[in-house]
Scaffold this motif. Structure first.
Motif, short mmCIF file in Angstrom:
data_model
loop_
_atom_site.label_atom_id
_atom_site.label_comp_id
_atom_site.label_asym_id
_atom_site.label_seq_id
_atom_site.Cartn_x
_atom_site.Cartn_y
_atom_site.Cartn_z
N ASN A 120 -11.35 72.47 22.85
CA ASN A 120 -10.01 73.61 23.77
C ASN A 120 -8.90 73.07 22.50
O ASN A 120 -8.23 72.54 22.78
CB ASN A 120 -9.91 72.64 25.06
CG ASN A 120 -9.02 73.40 26.04
OD1 ASN A 120 -7.90 73.83 25.91
ND2 ASN A 120 -8.93 72.95 27.43
N LYS A 123 -5.43 73.73 24.57
CA LYS A 123 -4.41 73.22 24.64
C LYS A 123 -4.34 71.67 23.50
O LYS A 123 -3.52 71.47 24.84
CB LYS A 123 -5.33 73.57 25.82
CG LYS A 123 -5.14 74.65 26.73
CD LYS A 123 -5.17 74.88 27.76
CE LYS A 123 -4.95 76.59 28.65
NZ LYS A 123 -4.81 76.40 29.81
N ASP A 126 -13.87 80.57 28.12
CA ASP A 126 -12.47 81.26 28.28
C ASP A 126 -12.15 81.27 26.85
O ASP A 126 -12.34 79.98 25.75
CB ASP A 126 -11.24 81.04 29.13
CG ASP A 126 -10.47 82.20 28.24
OD1 ASP A 126 -10.07 82.95 27.89
OD2 ASP A 126 -8.73 81.45 29.58
N LYS A 127 -12.42 82.55 26.01
CA LYS A 127 -12.50 82.96 24.15
C LYS A 127 -10.78 82.33 24.51
O LYS A 127 -10.50 82.63 23.32
CB LYS A 127 -13.05 84.28 24.32
CG LYS A 127 -14.24 84.50 24.82
CD LYS A 127 -15.12 84.47 24.10
CE LYS A 127 -16.53 84.56 24.24
NZ LYS A 127 -17.31 83.27 24.97
N ASN A 128 -9.96 82.96 24.89
CA ASN A 128 -8.52 82.25 24.81
C ASN A 128 -8.07 80.96 24.73
O ASN A 128 -7.60 80.38 23.54
CB ASN A 128 -7.38 82.68 25.54
CG ASN A 128 -7.78 84.58 25.88
OD1 ASN A 128 -8.24 85.50 24.53
ND2 ASN A 128 -7.44 85.05 26.47
N THR A 129 -9.25 80.13 24.76
CA THR A 129 -8.58 78.55 25.05
C THR A 129 -9.63 77.45 24.51
O THR A 129 -9.65 76.73 24.24
CB THR A 129 -9.49 78.39 27.09
OG1 THR A 129 -7.68 79.02 27.67
CG2 THR A 129 -8.72 76.51 26.88
N SER A 152 -10.50 73.96 31.87
CA SER A 152 -9.78 73.48 30.68
C SER A 152 -9.19 71.73 30.71
O SER A 152 -8.31 71.94 29.55
CB SER A 152 -8.15 74.09 31.28
OG SER A 152 -7.61 74.26 32.00
N PHE A 169 -8.86 83.12 14.96
CA PHE A 169 -8.49 83.41 16.25
C PHE A 169 -6.69 82.78 16.31
O PHE A 169 -6.51 83.54 17.18
CB PHE A 169 -9.08 82.30 16.10
CG PHE A 169 -8.90 81.71 18.13
CD1 PHE A 169 -9.48 81.60 18.94
CD2 PHE A 169 -8.19 80.20 17.76
CE1 PHE A 169 -9.13 81.42 20.43
CE2 PHE A 169 -7.82 79.81 19.23
CZ PHE A 169 -8.33 80.57 20.14
N GLU A 209 -4.74 85.87 16.15
CA GLU A 209 -4.61 86.88 17.13
C GLU A 209 -3.39 86.14 18.31
O GLU A 209 -3.28 86.58 18.67
CB GLU A 209 -6.22 86.60 17.35
CG GLU A 209 -7.19 88.10 16.90
CD GLU A 209 -8.00 87.58 17.37
OE1 GLU A 209 -8.77 87.00 18.55
OE2 GLU A 209 -8.74 88.73 16.45
N ARG A 210 -3.39 84.22 17.73
CA ARG A 210 -2.78 83.83 18.85
C ARG A 210 -1.32 83.91 19.00
O ARG A 210 -0.47 83.65 19.45
CB ARG A 210 -3.12 82.96 18.94
CG ARG A 210 -4.67 82.26 20.11
CD ARG A 210 -4.81 80.91 19.87
NE ARG A 210 -3.58 80.50 20.68
CZ ARG A 210 -3.46 79.61 22.19
NH1 ARG A 210 -5.32 79.26 22.84
NH2 ARG A 210 -2.95 79.03 22.40
#
Length: 97
Positions: free
Chosen positions: A53, A55, A39-42, A4, A91, A94-95
């Motif tokens: 990314n 983040k 990572d599909k969430n990052t 990350s 995306f 969903e977040r």
């Protein structure tokens, strides 16, 4: 290598690169291979040549003509391709952003 701390993975002049907070280096993996393992969430793919990314994203700027520009905390930016705009919007929804 797929941690990350990486801001983005991108292609330029037929080579693939990884950009971290401090440096940039060439990588051997193809972007589609990285996309499958990240990572599909990052990480989200914003164009054929860039995976970012979330983040390290400061903002998403939407223009009047429907373009989206991703602005990073380090001051750099990347354009979201027209083809990827629906995926980026999904995306974000969903977040909860």
């Amino acid at each position: 290598m797929q941690c990350s701390l990486h801001l983005k993975y991108y292609s330029k002049e037929q080579n693939n690169y990884c950009k971290t907070e401090r440096e940039e280096f060439r990588i051997k993996k193809k972007l589609y291979e990285l996309e499958e393992s990240l990572d599909k969430n990052t990480f989200i793919r914003i164009s054929n040549s860039c995976i970012v990314n979330v983040k390290y994203i400061k903002s998403f700027d939407l223009s009047r003509i429907g373009n989206i520009v991703v602005k990073f905390l380090d001051g750099t930016s990347e354009n979201v391709s027209k083809r990827r705009i629906p995926y980026v919007i999904k995306f974000l929804k969903e977040r909860g952003n």
